[in-house]
Design a protein around this motif. Structure first.
Motif, PDB file in Angstrom:
ATOM      1  N   GLU A  85      23.827  20.388  30.229  1.00 34.02           N
ATOM      2  CA  GLU A  85      23.553  21.529  31.104  1.00 34.02           C
ATOM      3  C   GLU A  85      23.527  21.147  32.570  1.00 34.02           C
ATOM      4  O   GLU A  85      22.668  21.581  33.337  1.00 34.02           O
ATOM      5  N   ARG A  86      24.456  20.295  32.947  1.00 33.03           N
ATOM      6  CA  ARG A  86      24.550  19.893  34.342  1.00 33.03           C
ATOM      7  C   ARG A  86      26.001  19.965  34.791  1.00 33.03           C
ATOM      8  O   ARG A  86      26.906  19.841  33.967  1.00 33.03           O
ATOM      9  N   PHE A  87      26.202  20.080  36.092  1.00 27.68           N
ATOM     10  CA  PHE A  87      27.545  19.986  36.631  1.00 27.68           C
ATOM     11  C   PHE A  87      27.870  18.522  36.881  1.00 27.68           C
ATOM     12  O   PHE A  87      27.034  17.766  37.392  1.00 27.68           O
ATOM     13  N   ALA A  88      29.077  18.132  36.511  1.00 29.04           N
ATOM     14  CA  ALA A  88      29.510  16.765  36.780  1.00 29.04           C
ATOM     15  C   ALA A  88      29.546  16.553  38.277  1.00 29.04           C
ATOM     16  O   ALA A  88      29.850  17.477  39.044  1.00 29.04           O
TER      17      ALA A  88
ATOM     18  N   ASN B 145      31.670  37.315  31.331  1.00 28.61           N
ATOM     19  CA  ASN B 145      30.869  36.207  30.809  1.00 28.61           C
ATOM     20  C   ASN B 145      29.427  36.356  31.260  1.00 28.61           C
ATOM     21  O   ASN B 145      29.123  36.202  32.430  1.00 28.61           O
ATOM     22  N   VAL B 146      28.554  36.713  30.347  1.00 31.26           N
ATOM     23  CA  VAL B 146      27.148  36.728  30.730  1.00 31.26           C
ATOM     24  C   VAL B 146      26.326  35.725  29.940  1.00 31.26           C
ATOM     25  O   VAL B 146      25.132  35.725  29.990  1.00 31.26           O
ATOM     26  N   SER B 147      26.992  34.895  29.174  1.00 33.88           N
ATOM     27  CA  SER B 147      26.178  33.941  28.418  1.00 33.88           C
ATOM     28  C   SER B 147      25.557  32.937  29.369  1.00 33.88           C
ATOM     29  O   SER B 147      26.155  32.549  30.363  1.00 33.88           O
ATOM     30  N   VAL B 148      24.337  32.564  29.110  1.00 33.89           N
ATOM     31  CA  VAL B 148      23.638  31.619  29.968  1.00 33.89           C
ATOM     32  C   VAL B 148      23.458  30.325  29.177  1.00 33.89           C
ATOM     33  O   VAL B 148      23.334  30.363  27.954  1.00 33.89           O
ATOM     34  N   PRO B 149      23.471  29.216  29.849  1.00 32.95           N
ATOM     35  CA  PRO B 149      23.353  27.943  29.131  1.00 32.95           C
ATOM     36  C   PRO B 149      22.034  27.876  28.379  1.00 32.95           C
ATOM     37  O   PRO B 149      20.978  27.968  28.985  1.00 32.95           O
ATOM     38  N   LEU B 150      22.095  27.797  27.068  1.00 34.25           N
ATOM     39  CA  LEU B 150      20.886  27.734  26.256  1.00 34.25           C
ATOM     40  C   LEU B 150      20.965  26.507  25.375  1.00 34.25           C
ATOM     41  O   LEU B 150      22.036  26.137  24.937  1.00 34.25           O
ATOM     42  N   LYS B 151      19.828  25.948  25.083  1.00 36.04           N
ATOM     43  CA  LYS B 151      19.827  24.800  24.179  1.00 36.04           C
ATOM     44  C   LYS B 151      20.197  25.263  22.777  1.00 36.04           C
ATOM     45  O   LYS B 151      20.951  24.618  22.076  1.00 36.04           O
ATOM     46  N   SER B 152      19.615  26.401  22.352  1.00 35.64           N
ATOM     47  CA  SER B 152      19.917  26.902  21.005  1.00 35.64           C
ATOM     48  C   SER B 152      21.252  27.626  21.057  1.00 35.64           C
ATOM     49  O   SER B 152      21.662  28.098  22.111  1.00 35.64           O
ATOM     50  N   PRO B 153      21.917  27.722  19.918  1.00 36.74           N
ATOM     51  CA  PRO B 153      23.266  28.299  19.928  1.00 36.74           C
ATOM     52  C   PRO B 153      23.314  29.819  20.039  1.00 36.74           C
ATOM     53  O   PRO B 153      24.344  30.408  19.862  1.00 36.74           O
ATOM     54  N   ARG B 154      22.201  30.466  20.326  1.00 35.13           N
ATOM     55  CA  ARG B 154      22.244  31.921  20.455  1.00 35.13           C
ATOM     56  C   ARG B 154      23.016  32.329  21.693  1.00 35.13           C
ATOM     57  O   ARG B 154      22.940  31.667  22.728  1.00 35.13           O
TER      58      ARG B 154
ATOM     59  N   GLY C 204      17.692  24.734  36.573  1.00 34.48           N
ATOM     60  CA  GLY C 204      18.233  23.437  36.209  1.00 34.48           C
ATOM     61  C   GLY C 204      17.657  22.985  34.879  1.00 34.48           C
ATOM     62  O   GLY C 204      16.624  23.507  34.434  1.00 34.48           O
ATOM     63  N   PRO C 205      18.305  22.016  34.230  1.00 35.88           N
ATOM     64  CA  PRO C 205      17.834  21.551  32.923  1.00 35.88           C
ATOM     65  C   PRO C 205      16.402  21.040  32.967  1.00 35.88           C
ATOM     66  O   PRO C 205      15.667  21.162  31.975  1.00 35.88           O
ATOM     67  N   GLY C 206      15.972  20.507  34.113  1.00 32.17           N
ATOM     68  CA  GLY C 206      14.592  20.031  34.243  1.00 32.17           C
ATOM     69  C   GLY C 206      13.583  21.156  34.219  1.00 32.17           C
ATOM     70  O   GLY C 206      12.371  20.919  34.124  1.00 32.17           O
ATOM     71  N   GLY C 207      14.055  22.400  34.302  1.00 31.85           N
ATOM     72  CA  GLY C 207      13.134  23.532  34.286  1.00 31.85           C
ATOM     73  C   GLY C 207      12.879  24.058  32.899  1.00 31.85           C
ATOM     74  O   GLY C 207      12.003  24.914  32.699  1.00 31.85           O
TER      75      GLY C 207
END
Lengths: 449, 461
Positions: B208-211, B31-40, B431-434
């Motif tokens: 994009e956060r941990f619960a 798994n190398v996908s990184v959390p992205l806003k766009s679906p790429r 983090g999402p704030g970044g």
């Protein structure tokens, strides 16, 4: 919002004061009277609960406890000429060729060409290759399966972080205390049963002279992980090829993982296996932890390594090496590049030969101590493939024997009970020390015992 | 020469990136996908299919580690740099990504370490195991140098092999049943170690956060200090100042509020002061400058960015005697137990270097190196300012936080890498704030920094 915790303490002061005066002229020689003051003082406690796992640890870690006893003894007997055969601390200087390599590397850090910043968290590839070549030749272990660390004790905890709280573990009894303690800390161990001195969820595999220091695998309940140390600390026993085959087969049949501690492998003299990976099939069931500490006198320099084969997989097929790499990259930042430069020199032809001479020196110490104890009619184990002697004092409490020896001969040892319940009645003597001290220790023990 | 040196330094990362470019791993589980806003999806390097008959143990994978979405941030950045170099082997890559020190260590420090190395070959100078908490002289020097009149003593200080390792050891002390808060954005080790310890829930892809982690948004709008009245109580609060990645230093007033907040909530602050010596103005360098902090805070620090010790490995953590768990038990006692059981002391040679760092000559030499990197920072800030970017940080830390409004930070990272061969760090990695920002680090040889700025100007003019 919850308020922070407060504890109110009432402290009582008794002061002597002049009595309070009225209007009349006072007699300067007035007698002082005691007055009691009650002072309330607040202390802030956070609202953060203490980690319940740490509460389960009954005392300090074994070796600082030994230090503490030593310090107390010295405070009571400031002129005592202590001989330390307790904590396995190396004493002989590191061969020149190795320290020169470290000094050269250090001087290089002051130059543009030689400066090195962050290294790969897994260690310098040159060193990883050298370790593979020196210790795992023909065993199919590749450099990228080797993770360089700042020592086996640290690696054991990183492995526990990797494995997590929901695995069950088995340890030899007796064994190096870091396995049990780290297991408790991570939350695997369950409650301590005061009566037996054992943690409820840990399986203790009795290893003694009666079973040739190897557990009867047919009687061991399955756990996820077995910690196995060979040559053993504290007993000094080096497991035979046959024993290790049984262990690997047992692991395979039960789908468990062996964490094999080979920190003393370079002390083996009788052809016993030096690595678990000498056993066919081990790559699918074992992790091996090792160290430069006792091999190279690097107890203070800090360098070790762990082998996680690519073929070792979790039940869902996921390679363990990937998660270990994640731990290493997140919870660690690599061993000191200076120590690594030293490590490389240790594995050069000259370095390795020089270190063999130091190991021979310690093993000659061991022989002296073994002969000494045997001449007193005591049963002594170990001392042949490891720098530890495991001496039997039948019917006696090991902490009492430890105290007696310390009081009567000023020699520090380690009580067997510190290594597990089956260590009772035994004392561990380490063979690290300058020759004169070892000879002196041998004399004192013969005299006292 | 210096560019080549920079390149060869970058190759050090090839082993971690080579590892993450597997040749025999099961591609299903890779798994190398990184959390992205766009679906790429980020494409990973191709791997051959695993044989279905490979032996598996019956040991379950640690579910906590499985929650992590991708590799740790910096090896990911390194992996992309290595992949870029494979594609463009003649590219003169400049690394302003990972906060990697580049300038040689001053002589006064290395000569002390060389001396200690040689001494280990002598009977009088050999030393084996040291105290796990560190050598006495070094602990005393740290106390007097950094905490002189703050009431922190030698025995409150534990020497380590670096702040990152200390953070994980602190997490082991705290255990899995505590809640934590982090700044958003923040240094990824706080969140990642929290996940590994089992303090968090699953990763929530939509936000994009941990619960179960409280993310305290830090933006230009709030002066990079969270609005504490909106922050839920947690047991632990991680706070880094000067901040990585934003470069923002907290003011005395802000830290006073933070300490009060922790006091009111019975929380413990873990204060990361790794960049304190980069502060240019009057902002506090230690949390313990704030009255009452000893009852609520732990401070972690490092020689990495002061003395170029990123590879030498040396840091320290302060746990005051006054810091207590809810049952009154001293936190320092549990930290000591962890240090004695899960660690075995920092390298004695590194410690000898640390002591030399704190000599008058050593302190002066460190200030010079820090000054050099600060000058780099100034150059980078001026460049981005002149290009019309909104730029933060850079005055009190070796990081410049550049705003790219409305843009995906991994996209910007990739664009910069492709078009200028410069490695930066995407803000969303913190983090999402970044998201929407890029961190540019100011560590580098002067020529490289100047060259990088020329290339930025060319790209963004």
């Amino acid at each position: 919002m919850k308020a922070g915790g407060l504890s109110w303490w009432i402290r009582c002061f008794v002061c002597f004061q002049e009595p309070p005066r009225k209007n009349s002229a006072a007699n300067p020689q007035t007698e002082m009277v005691p007055v009691v003051y009650l002072v309330t003082q607040s202390i802030h406690c956070s609202n953060v609960p203490r980690n319940v796992n740490l509460e389960k640890l009954r005392s300090g870690y074994l070796f600082p406890e030994i230090s503490r006893h030593e310090t107390e003894h010295l405070q009571k007997n400031p002129d005592a000429r202590l001989i330390r055969l307790g904590i396995g601390d190396t004493t002989q200087p590191i061969p020149d060729t190795i320290t020169q390599a470290m000094a050269e590397h250090v001087r290089g850090l002051s130059t543009i060409q030689g400066y090195r910043g962050y290294g790969a968290e897994q260690g310098n590839m040159e060193l990883r290759k050298a370790i593979a070549g020196k210790f795992y030749q023909d065993m199919g272990i590749k450099a990228n399966e080797i993770f360089v660390s700042d020592g086996a004790q640290c690696d054991i905890s990183r492995l526990q972080l990797l494995l997590g709280p929901n695995v069950t573990v088995a340890v030899q009894d007796p064994s190096f205390p870091a396995y049990i303690d780290s297991s408790v800390i991570v939350g695997q161990a369950g409650e301590l049963e005061e009566k037996t001195g054992k943690y409820r969820n840990i399986i203790y595999m009795n290893c003694g002279p009666e079973n040739n220091f190897f557990p009867d695998v047919s009687t061991i309940p399955r756990t996820d992980v077995i910690f196995f140390c060979s040559p053993n600390n504290p007993t000094g026993h080096a497991a035979s090829r046959e024993q290790l085959k049984q262990l690997v087969e047992f692991a395979k049949a039960n789908g468990l993982i062996i964490v094999y501690d080979s920190a003393y492998a370079t002390y083996i003299r009788d052809g016993s296996p030096r690595s678990i990976f000498e056993i066919p099939g081990a790559q699918e069931v074992a992790i091996e932890v090792s160290s430069f500490s006792k091999f190279a006198g690097f107890t203070g320099v800090r360098l070790g390594w762990t082998v996680v084969p690519e073929d070792l997989r979790y039940s869902n097929g996921f390679p363990v090496i990937k998660d270990f790499n994640r731990i290493v990259c997140t919870c660690f930042n690599g061993a000191s590049n200076i120590a690594q430069a030293g490590g490389l020199a240790c594995l050069s032809t000259d370095g390795y030969q020089a270190l063999r001479n130091v190991i021979d020196y310690y093993m000659e110490n061991a022989k002296i101590l073994v002969d000494g104890f045997e001449s007193l009619g005591l049963k002594v184990y170990g001392g042949k493939n490891a720098p530890y002697m495991w001496v039997h004092f039948p019917g006696l409490s090991s902490w009492n024997v430890f105290s007696e020896i310390l009081k009567k001969t000023n020699i520090v040892t380690v009580p067997g009970r510190g290594f597990g319940p089956a260590g009772e009645e035994y004392i561990r003597i380490s063979a690290f020390g300058p020759r004169q001290q070892i000879l002196e220790a041998s004399r004192r023990l013969k005299f006292y015992l | 020469m210096s560019l080549m040196n920079n390149l060869s330094n970058s190759m050090i990362y090839s082993s971690s990136s080579a590892f993450l470019a597997p040749t025999s791993f099961n591609s299903r589980t890779h798994n190398v996908s990184v959390p992205l806003k766009s679906p790429r999806i980020v494409k990973c390097i191709a791997t051959p299919q695993e044989e279905q008959t490979a032996y598996k143990t019956k040991v379950s994978r640690n579910a906590n580690i499985a929650k992590l979405q991708a590799g740790y941030l910096f090896p990911e950045v390194a992996r992309r740099r290595a992949a870029h170099l494979l594609k463009y082997p003649n590219a003169q890559v400049i690394s302003l990504g990972i906060g990697e020190t580049t300038e040689p260590i001053p002589d006064v420090i290395t000569s002390a370490m060389a001396k200690r190395s040689h001494a280990l070959s002598t009977l009088e100078g050999y030393s084996g195991y040291g105290a796990e908490q560190g050598e006495k002289a070094l602990r005393a020097a740290l106390a007097s140098t950094f905490y002189g009149n703050l009431g922190i003593e030698e025995e409150d200080i534990v020497v380590s092999d670096g702040a990152k390792c200390d953070i994980s050891r602190l997490q082991i002390v705290f255990g899995s049943n505590v809640t934590m808060a982090v700044q958003d954005p923040s240094y990824p080790a706080y969140v990642d170690s929290s996940v590994i310890m089992g303090q968090t829930g699953h990763f929530l892809k939509d936000v994009e956060r941990f619960a179960n982690i409280e993310y305290m948004r830090c933006t230009p709008e709030n002066g990079f200090f969270p609005n504490l009245s909106n922050v839920a109580r947690t047991d632990i609060i991680f706070f880094c100042s000067p901040n990585n990645p934003t470069g923002a230093p907290a003011t005395r007033e802000q830290l006073t509020r933070l300490v009060q907040f922790a006091k009111d909530n019975g929380s413990i602050i873990v204060y990361d002061s790794a960049y304190a010596l980069y502060i240019s103005d009057e902002n506090p360098r230690s949390i313990f400058e704030i009255p009452g902090a000893k009852e609520v805070a732990i401070e972690t620090a490092s020689f990495s960015k002061y003395a170029g010790f990123t590879g030498v490995r040396l840091g320290w953590t302060v746990v005051p005697k006054q810091l207590l768990f809810s049952d009154g038990f001293r936190v320092a006692k549990d930290f000591n137990r962890i240090v004695c059981t899960c660690f075995n002391g920092a390298s004695n040679i590194s410690q000898a270097g640390g002591l030399a760092c704190l000599s008058p000559e050593g302190l002066e030499a460190m200030q010079e190196v820090i000054g050099f990197y600060k000058e780099n920072t100034k150059i980078i800030v001026e460049t981005f300012n002149s290009l019309g970017f909104k730029v933060y940080g850079g005055q009190n830390a070796p990081y410049v936080w550049v705003h790219f409004p409305g843009r995906n930070s991994w996209d910007v990272f990739t664009e910069i890498l492709k078009k200028t061969h410069i490695v930066t760090t995407p803000g969303s990695g913190f983090g999402p704030g970044g998201e929407g920002s890029i961190r540019v680090s100011a560590f580098g040889h002067r020529e490289n920094v100047l060259e990088a700025c020329r290339r930025f100007k060319h790209l963004y003019n």
